[in-house]
Enzyme design. Structure first.
Site, PDB file in Angstrom:
ATOM      1  N   ASP A 200       0.829  -1.200   0.000  1.00  0.00           N
ATOM      2  CA  ASP A 200       0.000   0.000   0.000  1.00  0.00           C
ATOM      3  C   ASP A 200       0.868   1.257   0.000  1.00  0.00           C
ATOM      4  OD1 ASP A 200      -2.799   1.002   0.479  1.00  0.00           O
ATOM      5  OD2 ASP A 200      -1.811   1.911   2.210  1.00  0.00           O
ATOM      6  N   HIS A 316     -10.346  -1.466  -5.345  1.00  0.00           N
ATOM      7  CA  HIS A 316     -11.306  -1.093  -4.299  1.00  0.00           C
ATOM      8  C   HIS A 316     -11.392   0.419  -4.093  1.00  0.00           C
ATOM      9  CE1 HIS A 316      -7.370  -1.080  -2.589  1.00  0.00           C
ATOM     10  NE2 HIS A 316      -7.817  -0.371  -1.571  1.00  0.00           N
TER      11      HIS A 316
HETATM   12  O1  TEU Z   1      -4.743   4.209  -1.548  1.00  0.00           O
HETATM   13  C1  TEU Z   1      -3.906   5.302  -1.748  1.00  0.00           C
HETATM   14  C2  TEU Z   1      -4.666   6.471  -2.252  1.00  0.00           C
HETATM   15  O2  TEU Z   1      -4.161   7.550  -2.257  1.00  0.00           O
HETATM   16  C3  TEU Z   1      -6.033   6.303  -2.816  1.00  0.00           C
HETATM   17  O3  TEU Z   1      -6.774   5.390  -2.130  1.00  0.00           O
HETATM   18  C4  TEU Z   1      -6.784   7.606  -2.753  1.00  0.00           C
HETATM   19  O4  TEU Z   1      -7.779   7.485  -1.775  1.00  0.00           O
HETATM   20  C5  TEU Z   1      -7.378   7.953  -4.081  1.00  0.00           C
HETATM   21  O5  TEU Z   1      -8.317   8.937  -3.903  1.00  0.00           O
HETATM   22  C6  TEU Z   1      -8.042   6.762  -4.746  1.00  0.00           C
HETATM   23  O6  TEU Z   1      -8.868   7.210  -5.796  1.00  0.00           O
HETATM   24  C7  TEU Z   1      -4.279   3.221  -0.635  1.00  0.00           C
HETATM   25  C8  TEU Z   1      -5.377   2.185  -0.456  1.00  0.00           C
HETATM   26  O7  TEU Z   1      -5.620   1.534  -1.702  1.00  0.00           O
HETATM   27  C9  TEU Z   1      -6.599   2.910   0.040  1.00  0.00           C
HETATM   28  O8  TEU Z   1      -7.730   2.049   0.121  1.00  0.00           O
HETATM   29  C10 TEU Z   1      -6.290   3.500   1.412  1.00  0.00           C
HETATM   30  O9  TEU Z   1      -7.380   4.302   1.825  1.00  0.00           O
HETATM   31  C11 TEU Z   1      -5.039   4.374   1.358  1.00  0.00           C
HETATM   32  O10 TEU Z   1      -3.964   3.805   0.615  1.00  0.00           O
HETATM   33  C12 TEU Z   1      -4.493   4.571   2.761  1.00  0.00           C
HETATM   34  O11 TEU Z   1      -4.025   3.327   3.239  1.00  0.00           O
END
Ligand code: TEU
Ligand code: CA
Length: 540
Positions: A200, A316
């Site tokens: 992540d 997701h």
């Molecule tokens: O995501 C990183 C991230 O910057 C994206 O989720 C961001 O929210 C963007 O708007 C997506 O369209 C990762 C994970 O995939 C995400 O689910 C987590 O919320 C995030 O890191 C923090 O761990």
């Protein structure tokens, strides 16, 4: 499986456990639910499952805020359930890829509970702290989820850094003790037999907050190489980094064929093409197909032989591709199949997100039915700042992460067979028409089309290893390319839109070609593509 390139030759299926299959009626998906669906995944033909986080978490960001990296959250099940899943998946030649959230932990992790007790607590420097005066954060770094990235802790007279929610304090990778704790934890999961890891926001671990550097910091690849050497290289794993800022140049470091860092990365250049320049995901602009052709072709050609692509439309965090860049109305089936053909004909490891194989679509819920911290914060921030509620909702309908998080649609029974309890988030009302049972029983469904694409990748090495060449680069409707491996050629033709297009099929694909797959029952004319028509030809 002695094949060291196995991770180049499989298709990965991403499961968002909370929304995949509930087994105990609490309305939340769980590990036992996944276990009960392993044969569905085996039948689809996938070779690995990327599991979004199931470790202990207060669920502020649906599990991406981990409070115990070595235990399973009771809402998903137990460590024994996890071990059984690894074992049962293995019996079906499916590896389990764990989601590692290493940039930050939960603020309920014991490390952070200790760290915030005092400045001289041994765990204090596991996180990023700055002395300060309340109301004057060290700088204007912002959180992805809105507001400042700095949170004031009065009893310490300090701020801590959180690039995501307040409950997700950033870990301090400059501290070798933090790195060693992480390596020990990863080795512990490797010893349990996991087949790999998704990392992540791993491009943030080299951050230099005082310089306001977050992604691609100066020490990033030093940390990546150490992480890889201390853990991944001791196993036979698929490792994929989430790197929003990756370029083909940096991808050659992340996924160097010498194995010094990772197998591959998720880059997001194509994903950002329908965002207004410099504005971010919520401010929309129509996709320019010529841009998409340019970007995807760049990644295909510039990594050739020097790095390895991941291939994805969905995850997701992203809206459903058939709603985003396809046509989820009259041409839902054709456009979903066209998008799948376009992606699965390319070089790289394809990722199928749960429900993508069914052509699941976005949703339009009233704001009170949404659950995601990111979009709820956006709604609050923009409505409070005077944006028209209707405009904010259109951004949420188009780009909200909950589009991907509505429950998997298994059948037409109540709650789509996802749960016999109250689902944690509403099921998309179209589950009565769009569900796995209906798809499996319809030989012309998107599901069977995905199954065929996955099988074709196993049968034709040109799809895995063939060189890519874009055709008709200036055509504003046609996305077409060839793949070449020795004397074998593949031709992929996709009409990206809903009008009929004519073109001249390349001469070399004259007579003795084989039609491998098409999303129409017949070939009306070789030099014509009907709305969203896609065809894959083989020439040997
Ligand atoms: O995501 C990183 C991230 O910057 C994206 O989720 C961001 O929210 C963007 O708007 C997506 O369209 C990762 C994970 O995939 C995400 O689910 C987590 O919320 C995030 O890191 C923090 O761990
Ligand atoms: Ca459950």
């Amino acid at each position: 499986m002695g094949n060291k390139n196995w991770w180049k030759e499989i298709v990965v299926y991403q499961i968002y456990p909370r929304s995949f299959q509930d087994s105990n009626g609490d309305g939340i998906g769980d590990l036992k639910g996944i276990l009960s669906r392993l044969d569905y995944l085996k039948d689809l033909g996938i070779g690995a499952i990327w599991l979004s986080p199931v470790c202990k978490s207060p669920q502020d960001d649906n599990g991406y805020d981990i409070s115990d990296y070595q235990d399973i959250d009771p809402m998903f099940g137990s460590l024994e359930d996890m071990e059984l899943l690894i074992q049962e998946a293995g019996k079906r030649d499916i590896r389990i890829i764990m989601d590692l959230v290493l940039n930050h932990s939960s603020d309920e992790h014991p490390w952070f509970k200790e760290a915030r007790k005092s400045k001289d607590n041994p765990y204090h420097d596991y996180y990023v702290w700055r002395d300060g005066v309340e109301g004057t954060p060290p700088n204007d770094l912002g959180s992805t989820f809105g507001g400042s990235a700095w949170e004031w802790v009065p009893e310490l007279g300090q701020y801590y850094l959180h690039l995501f929610s307040v409950k997700q304090p950033d870990l301090n990778w400059e501290n070798p003790k933090v790195r060693q704790e992480i390596y020990d934890m990863i080795q512990w999961w490797m010893d349990k037999g996991v087949g790999g890891f998704r990392l992540d926001v791993i491009d943030l671990i080299g951050k230099q907050p005082d310089l306001k550097i977050t992604g691609n910091g100066p020490n990033l690849h030093q940390y990546m190489r150490e992480l890889s050497k201390e853990t991944f290289q001791k196993g036979d794993l698929l490792t994929v980094g989430e790197t929003w800022g990756a370029t083909p140049e940096s991808a050659k470091l992340y996924s160097n064929p010498d194995g010094s860092e990772l197998s591959m990365v998720f880059q997001f250049e194509h994903i950002s093409l329908d965002e207004q320049e410099g504005k971010g995901k919520w401010d929309l602009q129509p996709l320019d197909l010529l841009q998409l052709k340019k970007v995807l072709s760049k990644w295909q050609t510039e990594l050739k032989g020097e790095a390895w692509n991941s291939l994805f439309w969905n995850n997701h965090d992203l809206p459903r591709i058939v709603s985003r860049w396809g046509n989820d109305g009259e041409y839902r089936v054709q456009s979903a199949k066209m998008l799948a053909t376009l992606l699965h004909g390319m070089q790289g490891t394809p990722y199928v997100y749960q429900g993508e194989e069914l052509g699941m679509t976005n949703v339009r819920y009233p704001i009170e039915e949404y659950r995601d911290i990111e979009l709820l914060n956006l709604y609050k921030e923009r409505v409070e700042n005077g944006y028209a509620e209707k405009e904010v909702m259109e951004s949420i309908y188009a780009k909200g992460r909950d589009n991907a998080r509505t429950p998997m649609q298994w059948d037409a029974s109540e709650n789509a067979g996802f749960t016999d309890g109250k689902p944690w988030i509403l099921v998309n009302p179209n589950y009565t028409e769009i569900n796995a049972e209906e798809s499996i029983n319809d030989p012309h469904s998107i599901y069977h089309y995905y199954k065929t694409l996955i099988q074709l990748r196993k049968e034709h090495e040109v799809i895995i290893y063939g060189d890519y060449e874009l055709l008709y680069p200036e055509d504003t409707n046609l996305f077409a390319y060839t793949r070449t491996l020795g004397d074998t050629k593949l031709l992929v033709l996709c009409n990206f839109y809903g009008n009929t297009v004519t073109f001249d099929i390349p001469e070399e694909f004259g007579e003795d070609k084989t039609l491998l797959i098409s999303n129409y029952a017949d070939v009306h004319s070789e030099n014509e593509l009907r709305p969203y028509e896609a065809r894959m030809y083989l020439l040997v």
